[in-house]
Design a protein around this motif. Structure first.
Motif, PDB file in Angstrom:
ATOM      1  N   ARG A 112       0.833  -1.195   0.000  1.00 29.05           N
ATOM      2  CA  ARG A 112       0.000   0.000   0.000  1.00 29.05           C
ATOM      3  C   ARG A 112       0.872   1.251   0.000  1.00 29.05           C
ATOM      4  NH1 ARG A 112      -3.459  -2.179   5.038  1.00 29.05           N
ATOM      5  NH2 ARG A 112      -1.314  -2.103   5.797  1.00 29.05           N
ATOM      6  N   TRP A 113       0.370   2.315  -0.640  1.00 32.35           N
ATOM      7  CA  TRP A 113       1.115   3.576  -0.700  1.00 32.35           C
ATOM      8  C   TRP A 113       1.258   4.166   0.706  1.00 32.35           C
ATOM      9  CZ3 TRP A 113      -1.186   6.699  -5.456  1.00 32.35           C
ATOM     10  CH2 TRP A 113      -0.720   6.115  -6.635  1.00 32.35           C
ATOM     11  N   VAL A 114       2.474   4.590   1.030  1.00 32.27           N
ATOM     12  CA  VAL A 114       2.746   5.303   2.278  1.00 32.27           C
ATOM     13  C   VAL A 114       2.926   6.788   1.999  1.00 32.27           C
ATOM     14  CG1 VAL A 114       4.338   5.537   4.217  1.00 32.27           C
ATOM     15  CG2 VAL A 114       3.781   3.270   3.333  1.00 32.27           C
ATOM     16  N   VAL A 115       3.727   7.090   0.997  1.00 29.07           N
ATOM     17  CA  VAL A 115       3.956   8.463   0.565  1.00 29.07           C
ATOM     18  C   VAL A 115       4.486   8.406  -0.858  1.00 29.07           C
ATOM     19  CG1 VAL A 115       6.324   8.567   1.437  1.00 29.07           C
ATOM     20  CG2 VAL A 115       5.030  10.693   1.156  1.00 29.07           C
ATOM     21  N   ASN A 116       4.232   9.455  -1.647  1.00 28.38           N
ATOM     22  CA  ASN A 116       4.768   9.498  -2.999  1.00 28.38           C
ATOM     23  C   ASN A 116       4.997  10.940  -3.412  1.00 28.38           C
ATOM     24  OD1 ASN A 116       2.299  10.553  -4.406  1.00 28.38           O
ATOM     25  ND2 ASN A 116       1.447   8.588  -3.717  1.00 28.38           N
ATOM     26  N   ASN A 126      -2.581  -1.191  -5.452  1.00 30.57           N
ATOM     27  CA  ASN A 126      -1.764  -2.007  -4.573  1.00 30.57           C
ATOM     28  C   ASN A 126      -0.718  -2.717  -5.432  1.00 30.57           C
ATOM     29  OD1 ASN A 126      -0.910  -4.546  -3.067  1.00 30.57           O
ATOM     30  ND2 ASN A 126      -2.161  -3.517  -1.506  1.00 30.57           N
ATOM     31  N   ASN A 127       0.524  -2.570  -5.044  1.00 30.12           N
ATOM     32  CA  ASN A 127       1.613  -3.068  -5.883  1.00 30.12           C
ATOM     33  C   ASN A 127       2.280  -4.309  -5.320  1.00 30.12           C
ATOM     34  OD1 ASN A 127       1.066  -0.559  -7.091  1.00 30.12           O
ATOM     35  ND2 ASN A 127       3.143  -0.370  -7.819  1.00 30.12           N
ATOM     36  N   ALA A 128       1.589  -5.006  -4.461  1.00 24.17           N
ATOM     37  CA  ALA A 128       2.188  -6.209  -3.885  1.00 24.17           C
ATOM     38  C   ALA A 128       2.400  -7.307  -4.914  1.00 24.17           C
ATOM     39  CB  ALA A 128       1.318  -6.729  -2.736  1.00 24.17           C
ATOM     40  N   ASP A 129       1.709  -7.199  -6.067  1.00 18.29           N
ATOM     41  CA  ASP A 129       1.860  -8.233  -7.085  1.00 18.29           C
ATOM     42  C   ASP A 129       2.936  -7.905  -8.103  1.00 18.29           C
ATOM     43  OD1 ASP A 129       0.470  -6.066  -8.070  1.00 18.29           O
ATOM     44  OD2 ASP A 129      -0.702  -7.284  -9.487  1.00 18.29           O
ATOM     45  N   ARG A 130       3.562  -6.742  -8.008  1.00 17.68           N
ATOM     46  CA  ARG A 130       4.581  -6.355  -8.968  1.00 17.68           C
ATOM     47  C   ARG A 130       5.856  -7.183  -8.773  1.00 17.68           C
ATOM     48  NH1 ARG A 130       2.370  -3.841 -13.291  1.00 17.68           N
ATOM     49  NH2 ARG A 130       1.758  -1.651 -12.898  1.00 17.68           N
ATOM     50  N   GLU A 131       6.578  -7.379  -9.854  1.00 15.99           N
ATOM     51  CA  GLU A 131       7.794  -8.217  -9.821  1.00 15.99           C
ATOM     52  C   GLU A 131       8.812  -7.682  -8.833  1.00 15.99           C
ATOM     53  OE1 GLU A 131      11.975  -8.773 -10.782  1.00 15.99           O
ATOM     54  OE2 GLU A 131      10.842  -6.957 -11.297  1.00 15.99           O
ATOM     55  N   TYR A 132       9.005  -6.344  -8.799  1.00 13.45           N
ATOM     56  CA  TYR A 132      10.017  -5.785  -7.900  1.00 13.45           C
ATOM     57  C   TYR A 132       9.611  -5.941  -6.438  1.00 13.45           C
ATOM     58  CZ  TYR A 132       6.755  -1.834  -8.251  1.00 13.45           C
ATOM     59  OH  TYR A 132       5.646  -1.055  -8.258  1.00 13.45           O
TER      60      TYR A 132
END
Length: 507
Positions: A112-116, A126-132
Protein backbone atom coordinates in the motif's frame (compact mmCIF):
# COMPACT_ATOMS: atom_id res chain seq x y z
CA UNK A 1 66.31 -14.41 -75.68
CA UNK A 2 64.77 -10.97 -76.14
CA UNK A 3 65.88 -10.86 -79.77
CA UNK A 4 64.11 -14.13 -80.55
CA UNK A 5 60.69 -12.43 -80.23
CA UNK A 6 59.38 -9.43 -82.06
CA UNK A 7 58.54 -6.14 -80.42
CA UNK A 8 54.89 -6.88 -81.14
CA UNK A 9 55.09 -9.96 -78.95
CA UNK A 10 56.63 -8.03 -76.08
CA UNK A 11 54.09 -5.27 -76.50
CA UNK A 12 51.30 -7.86 -76.27
CA UNK A 13 52.89 -9.31 -73.11
CA UNK A 14 53.21 -5.84 -71.65
CA UNK A 15 49.59 -4.91 -72.37
CA UNK A 16 48.36 -8.20 -70.92
CA UNK A 17 50.35 -7.69 -67.73
CA UNK A 18 49.03 -4.15 -67.38
CA UNK A 19 45.42 -5.24 -67.85
CA UNK A 20 45.77 -8.08 -65.36
CA UNK A 21 47.49 -5.74 -62.90
CA UNK A 22 44.67 -3.22 -63.19
CA UNK A 23 42.11 -5.90 -62.48
CA UNK A 24 44.20 -7.30 -59.62
CA UNK A 25 44.72 -3.87 -58.05
CA UNK A 26 41.03 -3.10 -58.37
CA UNK A 27 40.14 -6.36 -56.63
CA UNK A 28 42.62 -5.60 -53.85
CA UNK A 29 41.35 -2.03 -53.46
CA UNK A 30 37.76 -3.25 -53.32
CA UNK A 31 38.60 -5.79 -50.63
CA UNK A 32 40.60 -3.22 -48.68
CA UNK A 33 37.78 -0.65 -48.95
CA UNK A 34 35.30 -3.24 -47.67
CA UNK A 35 37.55 -4.04 -44.72
CA UNK A 36 37.87 -0.35 -43.87
CA UNK A 37 34.10 0.11 -44.14
CA UNK A 38 33.50 -2.74 -41.71
CA UNK A 39 36.12 -1.34 -39.34
CA UNK A 40 34.38 2.01 -39.47
CA UNK A 41 31.14 0.21 -38.62
CA UNK A 42 32.82 -1.32 -35.59
CA UNK A 43 34.07 2.07 -34.42
CA UNK A 44 30.65 3.67 -34.87
CA UNK A 45 28.92 0.81 -33.12
CA UNK A 46 31.38 0.83 -30.22
CA UNK A 47 30.95 4.58 -29.77
CA UNK A 48 27.17 4.24 -29.83
CA UNK A 49 27.24 1.41 -27.30
CA UNK A 50 29.58 3.38 -25.02
CA UNK A 51 27.29 6.43 -25.13
CA UNK A 52 24.19 4.31 -24.52
CA UNK A 53 25.75 2.44 -21.59
CA UNK A 54 26.96 5.64 -19.98
CA UNK A 55 23.57 7.33 -20.41
CA UNK A 56 21.67 4.36 -19.00
CA UNK A 57 24.08 3.97 -16.09
CA UNK A 58 23.94 7.68 -15.23
CA UNK A 59 20.13 7.76 -15.59
CA UNK A 60 19.57 4.80 -13.26
CA UNK A 61 22.25 5.95 -10.82
CA UNK A 62 20.60 9.35 -10.37
CA UNK A 63 17.32 7.62 -9.50
CA UNK A 64 19.10 5.14 -7.21
CA UNK A 65 20.74 7.95 -5.26
CA UNK A 66 17.30 9.42 -4.62
CA UNK A 67 16.07 5.99 -3.47
CA UNK A 68 18.99 5.46 -1.10
CA UNK A 69 18.32 8.85 0.50
CA UNK A 70 14.64 8.03 1.04
CA UNK A 71 15.47 4.59 2.52
CA UNK A 72 17.97 6.15 4.93
CA UNK A 73 15.48 8.82 6.05
CA UNK A 74 12.60 6.43 6.65
CA UNK A 75 14.69 3.75 8.41
CA UNK A 76 16.32 6.43 10.59
CA UNK A 77 13.37 8.74 11.33
CA UNK A 78 10.47 6.31 10.98
CA UNK A 79 7.14 6.73 9.19
CA UNK A 80 5.46 9.26 11.41
CA UNK A 81 3.09 11.84 9.95
CA UNK A 82 5.56 14.68 10.45
CA UNK A 83 8.40 12.71 8.84
CA UNK A 84 6.28 11.85 5.82
CA UNK A 85 5.05 15.44 5.56
CA UNK A 86 8.65 16.64 5.33
CA UNK A 87 9.63 13.86 2.96
CA UNK A 88 6.87 14.34 0.37
CA UNK A 89 7.96 17.82 -0.90
CA UNK A 90 11.53 16.61 -1.15
CA UNK A 91 10.40 13.65 -3.24
CA UNK A 92 8.39 15.96 -5.50
CA UNK A 93 11.43 18.27 -5.92
CA UNK A 94 13.64 15.34 -6.88
CA UNK A 95 11.14 14.27 -9.58
CA UNK A 96 10.99 17.83 -10.90
CA UNK A 97 14.80 18.03 -11.05
CA UNK A 98 15.32 14.68 -12.78
CA UNK A 99 13.57 14.56 -16.19
CA UNK A 100 13.90 10.77 -16.36
CA UNK A 101 11.76 10.27 -13.25
CA UNK A 102 8.00 9.75 -13.52
CA UNK A 103 7.56 9.42 -9.77
CA UNK A 104 8.95 8.29 -6.40
CA UNK A 105 6.85 6.00 -4.19
CA UNK A 106 7.07 4.32 -0.78
CA UNK A 107 5.01 1.15 -0.13
CA UNK A 108 4.50 -0.67 3.13
CA UNK A 109 4.98 -4.39 3.55
CA UNK A 110 1.49 -5.02 2.14
CA UNK A 111 2.04 -3.04 -1.07
CA UNK A 112 0.00 0.00 0.00
CA UNK A 113 1.11 3.58 -0.70
CA UNK A 114 2.75 5.30 2.28
CA UNK A 115 3.96 8.46 0.56
CA UNK A 116 4.77 9.50 -3.00
CA UNK A 117 6.04 12.44 -4.99
CA UNK A 118 2.56 13.34 -6.24
CA UNK A 119 1.16 13.98 -2.80
CA UNK A 120 -1.95 11.89 -3.50
CA UNK A 121 -2.52 8.63 -1.67
CA UNK A 122 -5.03 6.24 -3.19
CA UNK A 123 -5.60 2.80 -1.82
CA UNK A 124 -7.10 1.79 -5.14
CA UNK A 125 -3.61 0.82 -6.25
CA UNK A 126 -1.76 -2.01 -4.57
CA UNK A 127 1.61 -3.07 -5.88
CA UNK A 128 2.19 -6.21 -3.88
CA UNK A 129 1.86 -8.23 -7.08
CA UNK A 130 4.58 -6.36 -8.97
CA UNK A 131 7.79 -8.22 -9.82
CA UNK A 132 10.02 -5.79 -7.90
CA UNK A 133 7.84 -6.00 -4.77
CA UNK A 134 7.93 -9.79 -4.80
CA UNK A 135 11.71 -9.67 -5.38
CA UNK A 136 12.43 -7.48 -2.35
CA UNK A 137 10.04 -9.40 -0.13
CA UNK A 138 11.96 -12.60 -0.83
CA UNK A 139 15.50 -11.16 -1.05
CA UNK A 140 17.10 -9.48 1.98
CA UNK A 141 19.79 -7.76 -0.11
CA UNK A 142 19.82 -3.97 0.29
CA UNK A 143 21.12 -3.01 -3.15
CA UNK A 144 19.10 -1.54 -6.01
CA UNK A 145 16.92 -3.72 -8.22
CA UNK A 146 16.11 -2.85 -11.83
CA UNK A 147 12.80 -4.46 -12.68
CA UNK A 148 11.08 -5.29 -15.93
CA UNK A 149 9.27 -2.51 -17.80
CA UNK A 150 5.58 -2.23 -16.95
CA UNK A 151 2.67 0.03 -17.78
CA UNK A 152 2.05 2.29 -14.79
CA UNK A 153 -1.28 1.77 -13.14
CA UNK A 154 -1.48 5.42 -12.18
CA UNK A 155 -0.31 7.08 -15.43
CA UNK A 156 -0.76 4.44 -18.14
CA UNK A 157 2.80 5.07 -19.41
CA UNK A 158 5.60 2.56 -19.97
CA UNK A 159 8.01 2.81 -17.05
CA UNK A 160 11.16 1.08 -15.85
CA UNK A 161 11.04 0.42 -12.08
CA UNK A 162 14.18 0.89 -9.96
CA UNK A 163 13.64 -0.08 -6.33
CA UNK A 164 15.23 -0.66 -2.93
CA UNK A 165 14.06 -2.66 0.06
CA UNK A 166 12.87 -1.08 3.30
CA UNK A 167 13.64 -2.93 6.53
CA UNK A 168 11.93 -2.64 9.88
CA UNK A 169 14.09 -2.08 12.98
CA UNK A 170 14.19 -5.85 13.56
CA UNK A 171 15.51 -6.43 10.01
CA UNK A 172 12.29 -7.86 8.63
CA UNK A 173 10.70 -6.73 5.39
CA UNK A 174 9.12 -3.32 5.80
CA UNK A 175 8.21 -2.32 2.26
CA UNK A 176 9.68 -0.97 -0.95
CA UNK A 177 10.92 2.41 -2.15
CA UNK A 178 10.33 2.77 -5.88
CA UNK A 179 11.52 5.14 -8.61
CA UNK A 180 9.77 4.89 -11.97
CA UNK A 181 11.86 5.86 -14.99
CA UNK A 182 10.16 7.13 -18.13
CA UNK A 183 10.80 4.75 -21.04
CA UNK A 184 10.26 7.70 -23.39
CA UNK A 185 13.31 9.35 -21.83
CA UNK A 186 15.48 6.52 -23.17
CA UNK A 187 13.57 6.52 -26.49
CA UNK A 188 14.25 10.19 -27.08
CA UNK A 189 17.95 9.64 -26.46
CA UNK A 190 18.10 6.64 -28.78
CA UNK A 191 16.16 8.48 -31.48
CA UNK A 192 18.94 11.11 -31.57
CA UNK A 193 21.35 8.56 -33.08
CA UNK A 194 21.71 8.18 -36.84
CA UNK A 195 21.32 4.43 -37.23
CA UNK A 196 20.51 4.41 -40.91
CA UNK A 197 17.26 3.04 -42.29
CA UNK A 198 17.74 -0.46 -40.86
CA UNK A 199 19.85 0.07 -37.74
CA UNK A 200 18.64 -0.65 -34.21
CA UNK A 201 19.67 -0.14 -30.59
CA UNK A 202 18.44 -1.99 -27.54
CA UNK A 203 18.65 -2.08 -23.75
CA UNK A 204 18.47 -5.57 -22.20
CA UNK A 205 18.73 -7.13 -18.79
CA UNK A 206 21.61 -9.49 -18.10
CA UNK A 207 19.17 -12.42 -18.04
CA UNK A 208 17.99 -11.71 -21.59
CA UNK A 209 14.83 -9.63 -21.19
CA UNK A 210 14.34 -6.84 -23.72
CA UNK A 211 13.69 -3.57 -21.88
CA UNK A 212 13.65 -1.19 -24.84
CA UNK A 213 14.41 -1.31 -28.54
CA UNK A 214 14.62 1.46 -31.11
CA UNK A 215 12.74 1.29 -33.50
CA UNK A 216 10.21 1.03 -30.69
CA UNK A 217 7.62 -1.74 -30.61
CA UNK A 218 5.55 -1.87 -27.41
CA UNK A 219 4.64 -5.51 -28.05
CA UNK A 220 8.27 -6.54 -27.68
CA UNK A 221 8.95 -4.71 -24.39
CA UNK A 222 9.59 -7.29 -21.69
CA UNK A 223 9.97 -10.15 -24.18
CA UNK A 224 12.71 -12.74 -23.80
CA UNK A 225 15.75 -12.75 -26.07
CA UNK A 226 17.40 -15.78 -24.52
CA UNK A 227 17.17 -17.65 -27.82
CA UNK A 228 18.80 -14.87 -29.83
CA UNK A 229 22.34 -15.23 -31.20
CA UNK A 230 23.26 -11.98 -29.47
CA UNK A 231 22.31 -13.12 -25.98
CA UNK A 232 23.82 -16.59 -26.39
CA UNK A 233 27.09 -14.98 -27.43
CA UNK A 234 26.97 -12.36 -24.66
CA UNK A 235 26.10 -14.88 -21.93
CA UNK A 236 29.21 -16.94 -22.75
CA UNK A 237 31.47 -13.96 -22.08
CA UNK A 238 32.65 -12.56 -18.77
CA UNK A 239 34.62 -9.62 -17.48
CA UNK A 240 36.11 -7.17 -20.00
CA UNK A 241 35.35 -9.65 -22.78
CA UNK A 242 31.67 -8.69 -22.51
CA UNK A 243 32.50 -5.58 -24.52
CA UNK A 244 32.79 -6.42 -28.21
CA UNK A 245 31.42 -6.58 -31.74
CA UNK A 246 29.95 -9.46 -33.73
CA UNK A 247 27.65 -10.07 -36.70
CA UNK A 248 24.31 -11.70 -35.85
CA UNK A 249 21.01 -12.35 -37.56
CA UNK A 250 18.43 -10.16 -35.87
CA UNK A 251 16.04 -11.91 -33.51
CA UNK A 252 13.28 -9.56 -34.71
CA UNK A 253 13.58 -9.27 -38.51
CA UNK A 254 16.45 -11.62 -39.48
CA UNK A 255 18.52 -8.67 -40.73
CA UNK A 256 22.28 -9.28 -40.48
CA UNK A 257 23.70 -6.53 -38.27
CA UNK A 258 26.98 -5.74 -36.61
CA UNK A 259 26.12 -5.71 -32.91
CA UNK A 260 28.35 -3.67 -30.59
CA UNK A 261 27.47 -4.64 -27.03
CA UNK A 262 28.59 -3.29 -23.64
CA UNK A 263 27.39 -3.91 -20.06
CA UNK A 264 26.45 -1.12 -17.68
CA UNK A 265 29.08 -0.45 -15.07
CA UNK A 266 26.87 -0.57 -11.98
CA UNK A 267 23.68 -2.39 -12.95
CA UNK A 268 22.84 -5.85 -14.39
CA UNK A 269 21.95 -4.53 -17.85
CA UNK A 270 23.69 -4.27 -21.18
CA UNK A 271 23.19 -2.29 -24.37
CA UNK A 272 23.71 -3.13 -28.01
CA UNK A 273 24.01 -0.91 -31.07
CA UNK A 274 23.28 -2.82 -34.27
CA UNK A 275 24.12 -1.45 -37.72
CA UNK A 276 22.85 -3.18 -40.85
CA UNK A 277 25.68 -4.84 -42.75
CA UNK A 278 23.92 -4.60 -46.11
CA UNK A 279 23.07 -0.95 -45.58
CA UNK A 280 26.60 -0.02 -44.53
CA UNK A 281 28.09 -1.91 -47.49
CA UNK A 282 25.57 -0.57 -50.00
CA UNK A 283 27.74 2.42 -50.90
CA UNK A 284 30.82 0.18 -51.12
CA UNK A 285 28.98 -2.11 -53.56
CA UNK A 286 27.89 0.83 -55.67
CA UNK A 287 31.40 2.31 -55.76
CA UNK A 288 32.95 -1.07 -56.47
CA UNK A 289 30.58 -1.70 -59.37
CA UNK A 290 31.23 1.73 -60.88
CA UNK A 291 34.98 1.43 -60.48
CA UNK A 292 35.01 -2.11 -61.88
CA UNK A 293 33.16 -0.95 -64.99
CA UNK A 294 35.74 1.77 -65.38
CA UNK A 295 38.61 -0.70 -65.00
CA UNK A 296 37.10 -3.05 -67.58
CA UNK A 297 36.64 -0.17 -70.04
CA UNK A 298 40.15 1.03 -69.35
CA UNK A 299 41.58 -2.45 -69.87
CA UNK A 300 39.68 -2.69 -73.18
CA UNK A 301 41.12 0.61 -74.33
CA UNK A 302 44.61 -0.44 -73.32
CA UNK A 303 44.20 -3.67 -75.28
CA UNK A 304 42.85 -1.81 -78.29
CA UNK A 305 45.59 0.76 -78.36
CA UNK A 306 48.31 -1.65 -77.30
CA UNK A 307 48.79 -2.72 -80.92
CA UNK A 308 49.77 0.81 -81.75
CA UNK A 309 52.49 0.70 -79.13
CA UNK A 310 55.00 -0.51 -81.71
CA UNK A 311 54.33 2.50 -83.91
CA UNK A 312 55.02 4.77 -80.95
CA UNK A 313 58.25 3.12 -79.90
CA UNK A 314 60.32 6.08 -81.04
CA UNK A 315 58.42 8.35 -78.69
CA UNK A 316 58.80 6.02 -75.75
CA UNK A 317 62.00 7.51 -74.45
CA UNK A 318 60.49 10.97 -74.40
CA UNK A 319 57.31 9.66 -72.77
CA UNK A 320 59.31 7.82 -70.10
CA UNK A 321 61.22 10.99 -69.28
CA UNK A 322 57.95 12.90 -68.89
CA UNK A 323 56.52 10.12 -66.77
CA UNK A 324 59.55 10.23 -64.47
CA UNK A 325 59.07 13.97 -64.00
CA UNK A 326 55.36 13.48 -63.30
CA UNK A 327 56.12 10.61 -60.93
CA UNK A 328 58.66 12.66 -58.98
CA UNK A 329 56.23 15.57 -58.76
CA UNK A 330 53.47 13.25 -57.59
CA UNK A 331 55.70 11.63 -54.98
CA UNK A 332 56.76 15.05 -53.76
CA UNK A 333 53.13 16.15 -53.59
CA UNK A 334 52.20 12.93 -51.78
CA UNK A 335 54.96 13.46 -49.21
CA UNK A 336 53.75 16.99 -48.63
CA UNK A 337 50.15 15.85 -48.30
CA UNK A 338 51.18 13.06 -45.94
CA UNK A 339 52.99 15.53 -43.67
CA UNK A 340 49.94 17.77 -43.66
CA UNK A 341 47.61 14.85 -43.04
CA UNK A 342 49.52 13.83 -39.90
CA UNK A 343 49.32 17.19 -38.10
CA UNK A 344 46.49 19.31 -36.71
CA UNK A 345 46.07 22.58 -38.57
CA UNK A 346 44.88 24.59 -35.55
CA UNK A 347 47.29 23.56 -32.79
CA UNK A 348 50.31 22.33 -34.73
CA UNK A 349 50.24 19.12 -32.68
CA UNK A 350 49.94 15.67 -34.18
CA UNK A 351 46.41 14.78 -35.25
CA UNK A 352 44.31 11.79 -34.26
CA UNK A 353 45.50 9.75 -37.23
CA UNK A 354 49.17 10.10 -36.30
CA UNK A 355 48.32 9.43 -32.65
CA UNK A 356 46.60 6.15 -33.50
CA UNK A 357 49.58 5.03 -35.61
CA UNK A 358 52.11 6.02 -32.94
CA UNK A 359 50.09 4.43 -30.14
CA UNK A 360 49.98 1.13 -32.00
CA UNK A 361 53.73 1.22 -32.69
CA UNK A 362 54.73 2.20 -29.16
CA UNK A 363 52.31 -0.28 -27.60
CA UNK A 364 53.89 -3.08 -29.65
CA UNK A 365 57.40 -1.87 -28.77
CA UNK A 366 56.57 -1.71 -25.06
CA UNK A 367 55.16 -5.24 -25.27
CA UNK A 368 58.31 -6.56 -26.95
CA UNK A 369 60.72 -4.86 -24.53
CA UNK A 370 58.52 -5.21 -21.43
CA UNK A 371 58.57 -1.44 -20.91
CA UNK A 372 55.99 0.86 -19.37
CA UNK A 373 53.87 3.09 -21.60
CA UNK A 374 52.20 6.20 -20.13
CA UNK A 375 49.33 8.19 -21.60
CA UNK A 376 47.97 11.54 -20.45
CA UNK A 377 44.53 12.81 -21.47
CA UNK A 378 44.14 16.60 -21.04
CA UNK A 379 40.92 18.57 -21.32
CA UNK A 380 40.38 22.34 -21.11
CA UNK A 381 37.94 23.02 -18.28
CA UNK A 382 34.60 24.61 -19.17
CA UNK A 383 35.70 25.08 -22.77
CA UNK A 384 32.14 25.12 -24.15
CA UNK A 385 31.29 27.97 -21.78
CA UNK A 386 34.43 29.78 -22.93
CA UNK A 387 33.36 29.50 -26.57
CA UNK A 388 29.85 30.68 -25.67
CA UNK A 389 31.21 33.71 -23.80
CA UNK A 390 34.18 34.78 -25.91
CA UNK A 391 33.52 33.21 -29.31
CA UNK A 392 35.10 30.33 -31.21
CA UNK A 393 38.01 32.46 -32.44
CA UNK A 394 39.01 33.16 -28.85
CA UNK A 395 38.56 29.47 -28.07
CA UNK A 396 40.95 28.62 -30.92
CA UNK A 397 43.51 31.03 -29.43
CA UNK A 398 43.23 29.24 -26.08
CA UNK A 399 43.87 25.88 -27.76
CA UNK A 400 46.90 27.34 -29.57
CA UNK A 401 48.31 28.77 -26.34
CA UNK A 402 47.76 25.51 -24.44
CA UNK A 403 49.29 23.49 -27.29
CA UNK A 404 52.33 25.78 -27.38
CA UNK A 405 52.92 25.18 -23.67
CA UNK A 406 52.49 21.45 -24.09
CA UNK A 407 55.07 21.37 -26.90
CA UNK A 408 57.49 23.34 -24.72
CA UNK A 409 57.01 21.32 -21.52
CA UNK A 410 56.82 17.74 -22.83
CA UNK A 411 59.91 15.58 -23.40
CA UNK A 412 61.41 15.38 -26.87
CA UNK A 413 62.47 11.74 -26.81
CA UNK A 414 61.88 9.40 -29.72
CA UNK A 415 58.38 8.02 -29.38
CA UNK A 416 57.06 10.90 -27.23
CA UNK A 417 54.01 12.40 -28.90
CA UNK A 418 51.58 15.23 -28.18
CA UNK A 419 48.41 15.06 -30.24
CA UNK A 420 45.06 16.76 -30.47
CA UNK A 421 42.82 13.85 -29.58
CA UNK A 422 39.54 15.59 -30.38
CA UNK A 423 37.87 18.95 -29.69
CA UNK A 424 39.60 20.45 -26.66
CA UNK A 425 41.16 17.12 -25.62
CA UNK A 426 44.91 16.66 -26.02
CA UNK A 427 46.76 13.40 -25.50
CA UNK A 428 50.41 12.93 -24.55
CA UNK A 429 52.09 9.56 -25.13
CA UNK A 430 55.22 8.88 -23.08
CA UNK A 431 57.03 5.56 -23.71
CA UNK A 432 59.20 4.05 -20.98
CA UNK A 433 57.66 6.37 -18.36
CA UNK A 434 56.14 5.50 -15.00
CA UNK A 435 53.01 7.03 -13.60
CA UNK A 436 54.86 9.43 -11.31
CA UNK A 437 56.98 10.70 -14.17
CA UNK A 438 53.89 11.23 -16.30
CA UNK A 439 52.16 13.01 -13.44
CA UNK A 440 55.15 15.34 -13.03
CA UNK A 441 54.97 16.25 -16.72
CA UNK A 442 51.26 17.02 -16.71
CA UNK A 443 51.44 18.87 -13.39
CA UNK A 444 54.00 21.23 -14.93
CA UNK A 445 51.67 21.77 -17.87
CA UNK A 446 48.64 22.33 -15.65
CA UNK A 447 50.47 24.84 -13.47
CA UNK A 448 51.89 26.65 -16.52
CA UNK A 449 48.44 27.04 -18.09
CA UNK A 450 47.06 28.34 -14.81
CA UNK A 451 49.97 30.82 -14.60
CA UNK A 452 49.04 32.21 -18.03
CA UNK A 453 46.15 33.92 -16.18
CA UNK A 454 43.84 33.74 -19.18
CA UNK A 455 40.48 35.14 -17.95
CA UNK A 456 37.47 32.80 -18.05
CA UNK A 457 34.36 34.23 -16.42
CA UNK A 458 32.46 31.03 -17.19
CA UNK A 459 34.74 29.01 -14.88
CA UNK A 460 34.50 29.02 -11.07
CA UNK A 461 38.29 29.51 -11.05
CA UNK A 462 37.97 32.69 -13.15
CA UNK A 463 40.82 31.47 -15.33
CA UNK A 464 41.43 28.95 -18.08
CA UNK A 465 42.50 25.70 -16.37
CA UNK A 466 43.15 22.10 -17.29
CA UNK A 467 42.05 18.72 -15.98
CA UNK A 468 44.01 15.60 -16.80
CA UNK A 469 43.92 11.85 -16.38
CA UNK A 470 47.08 9.74 -16.30
CA UNK A 471 47.36 6.01 -16.96
CA UNK A 472 50.25 3.63 -17.48
CA UNK A 473 50.46 0.07 -18.70
CA UNK A 474 53.08 -2.64 -19.06
CA UNK A 475 51.40 -4.49 -21.90
CA UNK A 476 51.32 -8.25 -22.07
CA UNK A 477 50.57 -10.11 -25.27
CA UNK A 478 47.12 -11.61 -25.39
CA UNK A 479 46.03 -9.72 -22.26
CA UNK A 480 46.11 -6.01 -23.03
CA UNK A 481 45.03 -3.82 -25.92
CA UNK A 482 46.11 -0.28 -26.68
CA UNK A 483 42.53 0.96 -26.27
CA UNK A 484 42.66 -0.08 -22.61
CA UNK A 485 45.34 2.54 -21.93
CA UNK A 486 43.32 5.31 -23.57
CA UNK A 487 40.15 4.21 -21.78
CA UNK A 488 41.90 4.18 -18.40
CA UNK A 489 43.28 7.70 -18.93
CA UNK A 490 39.84 8.88 -20.08
CA UNK A 491 38.23 7.48 -16.92
CA UNK A 492 40.88 9.21 -14.80
CA UNK A 493 40.12 12.46 -16.67
CA UNK A 494 36.43 11.97 -15.92
CA UNK A 495 37.33 11.48 -12.25
CA UNK A 496 39.34 14.73 -12.30
CA UNK A 497 36.34 16.57 -13.74
CA UNK A 498 33.97 15.01 -11.24
CA UNK A 499 36.30 15.98 -8.38
CA UNK A 500 36.14 19.67 -9.31
CA UNK A 501 38.48 20.12 -12.32
CA UNK A 502 41.85 21.94 -12.44
CA UNK A 503 43.61 18.81 -11.19
CA UNK A 504 45.30 15.60 -12.22
CA UNK A 505 43.93 12.16 -11.39
CA UNK A 506 45.73 8.85 -11.78
CA UNK A 507 44.09 5.76 -13.18
Amino acid sequence: MFKRFSITFWATVFVSVVCLSLVGIDVWRSFHARTEQLQEMERQGANLARAMAQQADDTIKAADIALADIVERIETEGQGAQVLARLQPQMRAQVENLPQLVGLFVYDEHGRWVVNSRGVLSQAYNNADREYFIYHRSHPQRGPHVGLPVISRSTGKWIMPVSRRLDKPDGSFGGVVLATLDIDYFRRFYESFDLGARGAVALLSSDGVLLLRQPFDSTRVGSSMRDSDLFRHYSRLSGPARVGNAFFHSFHDDEVRLNSFRPLEHYPLFVTAALSRDEMLERWRRDTFTRSIGVVVLAAFIGFFGKRLVDQIKLRAQAEAELRVARDALESANRTLERQAMSDGLTGLANRRQFDVTLGNEFSRAMRHQDTLAFIMIDVDYFKQYNDLYGHSAGDEVLRAVSKLIRALTPKRPGDLSARYGGEEIGILLPNTGIEGARAVVERIRAAVENLQMPHSGSPFGLVTLSAGVATISPQRGVHESAMLVEAADKALYAAKSAGRNQVCLA
